[in-house]
Scaffold this motif. Structure first.
Motif, mmCIF file in Angstrom:
data_model
loop_
_atom_site.group_PDB
_atom_site.id
_atom_site.type_symbol
_atom_site.label_atom_id
_atom_site.label_comp_id
_atom_site.label_asym_id
_atom_site.label_seq_id
_atom_site.Cartn_x
_atom_site.Cartn_y
_atom_site.Cartn_z
ATOM 1 N N ASP A 1 -50.132 9.198 -7.274
ATOM 2 C CA ASP A 1 -49.210 10.342 -7.266
ATOM 3 C C ASP A 1 -48.369 10.357 -5.986
ATOM 4 N N CYS B 1 -44.449 9.857 -5.707
ATOM 5 C CA CYS B 1 -43.641 10.878 -5.026
ATOM 6 C C CYS B 1 -42.713 10.206 -4.004
ATOM 7 N N THR C 1 -38.737 10.231 -4.007
ATOM 8 C CA THR C 1 -38.032 10.761 -2.825
ATOM 9 C C THR C 1 -36.936 9.804 -2.373
ATOM 10 N N PRO D 1 -46.762 15.887 -0.646
ATOM 11 C CA PRO D 1 -45.359 15.748 -1.041
ATOM 12 C C PRO D 1 -44.362 16.275 -0.006
#
Ligand SMILES: NC(=O)c1ccc[n+]([C@@H]2O[C@H](COP(=O)([O-])OP(=O)(O)OC[C@H]3O[C@@H](n4cnc5c(N)ncnc54)[C@H](OP(=O)(O)O)[C@@H]3O)[C@@H](O)[C@H]2O)c1
Length: 275
Positions: free
Chosen positions: A29, A33, A37, A234
């Motif tokens: 994950d 992310c 990004t 995140p």
């Protein structure tokens, strides 16, 4: 870096994402992310046990293979005669790719127990077989870089990855690498989160509405280094990436240069004698 630019120049994106500690589902994950990004360089290693996670995140991202720069590193356990190439083939399997963009020798052989020539010859063989586009090293000192250059010839070492951040600037080694056109990659680029108490980074950060970590990353990029911060969160993955749009003035860079205090974290007793 823009994807189109990456394809055109085939250069190493200087803003990378480290994957040490990004294991399992949470790791996938976090890496996904990072890709969402905008990070286009992922740094893994055989010993991190994150090659599978990197491959999985890449697959889930929908990005094409040539839109992403992949670095892995050969464990010192795989330096013995005949061991390195099969170990890299295993890495490619875990990553689900045919070739990585960069393969590094993770550390010089502990206590010099395997001669440099034995593993350098094998990494060259891996490159000749097309398993890796470029080859490089990590945690190599000037003396080891010189020995490696003597074996390989000038211009063959693409990269040296070592600990570098505003409180451990490793100036002698970094200057040597830049003179030899060996790209410097900074690991522990935000010193594992201990920079928040640094007054110089804080005061420069206030001017740019940035955190001390963002200032550290902006500093490393301004010096022409590659930087590979990591986070499992995140908001930090995104804020670290945003540092690539901060432009520091020459005066700010000079101020950061004054806070170097040679504060090293990664220093195993079997490691090399640092410059
Ligand atoms: N070649 C080598 O021998 C070698 C050695 C070490 C590392 N590396 C590579 O370098 C990469 C980076 O090094 P690293 O992971 O050791 O250290 P780092 O990137 O300097 O620091 C990561 C740590 O800082 C925290 N952090 C992240 N962003 C932050 C922020 N904005 N503010 C405050 N804290 C923050 C993270 O915690 P949270 O997850 O909680 O955010 C994590 O614990 C590794 O992932 C690996 O790919 C290579």
């Amino acid at each position: 870096m823009e994807e189109k630019e990456l394809k055109k120049h085939q250069v190493i994106p200087l803003m990378g994402f480290g994957t040490f500690g990004r294991n399992g589902k949470e790791g996938v994950d976090a890496i996904l992310c990072a890709l969402e990004t905008g990070y286009r360089h992922l740094d893994t290693a055989q010993t991190y046990d994150t090659e599978f996670e990197v491959g999985e995140a890449l697959r889930r991202s929908g990005l094409k293979r040539d839109e992403i720069f992949l670095t892995t590193k050969i464990s010192t356990d795989n330096f013995g005669p005949g061991a390195l190439v099969p170990s890299l083939e295993k890495s490619l399997e875990a990553l689900k790719v045919d070739q990585v963009d960069l393969t590094l020798i993770h550390w010089p052989a502990p206590n010099g127990r395997i001669p440099l020539e034995v593993y350098i010859t094998q990494i060259v063989e891996a490159q000749n077989r097309g398993l890796t586009k470029r080859i490089g090293v990590s945690n190599f000192t000037i003396a080891l870089l010189e020995e490696t250059e003597a074996l390989l010839g000038r211009g063959k070492i693409a990269n040296n990855q070592f600990e570098l951040n505003p409180i451990l600037q490793n100036k002698k080694l970094a200057t040597y690498c830049q003179k030899k056109e060996i790209l410097v990659t900074c690991y522990l680029p935000i010193a594992r989160g201990v920079l928040s108490g640094e007054p110089v980074l804080r005061s420069i950060g206030e001017k740019h509405d940035a955190t001390p970590e963002q200032v550290a990353i902006a500093f490393e990029l301004a010096k022409g280094y590659c930087t590979i911060p990591t986070s499992g969160r995140p908001e930090r993955i995104r804020s670290n990436f945003k540092a690539s749009s901060i432009t520091l003035s020459p005066e700010e860079i000079a101020r950061i240069e004054t806070i170097d205090r040679n504060q090293r974290v990664v220093d195993p007793d079997w490691g090399p004698k640092w410059d």
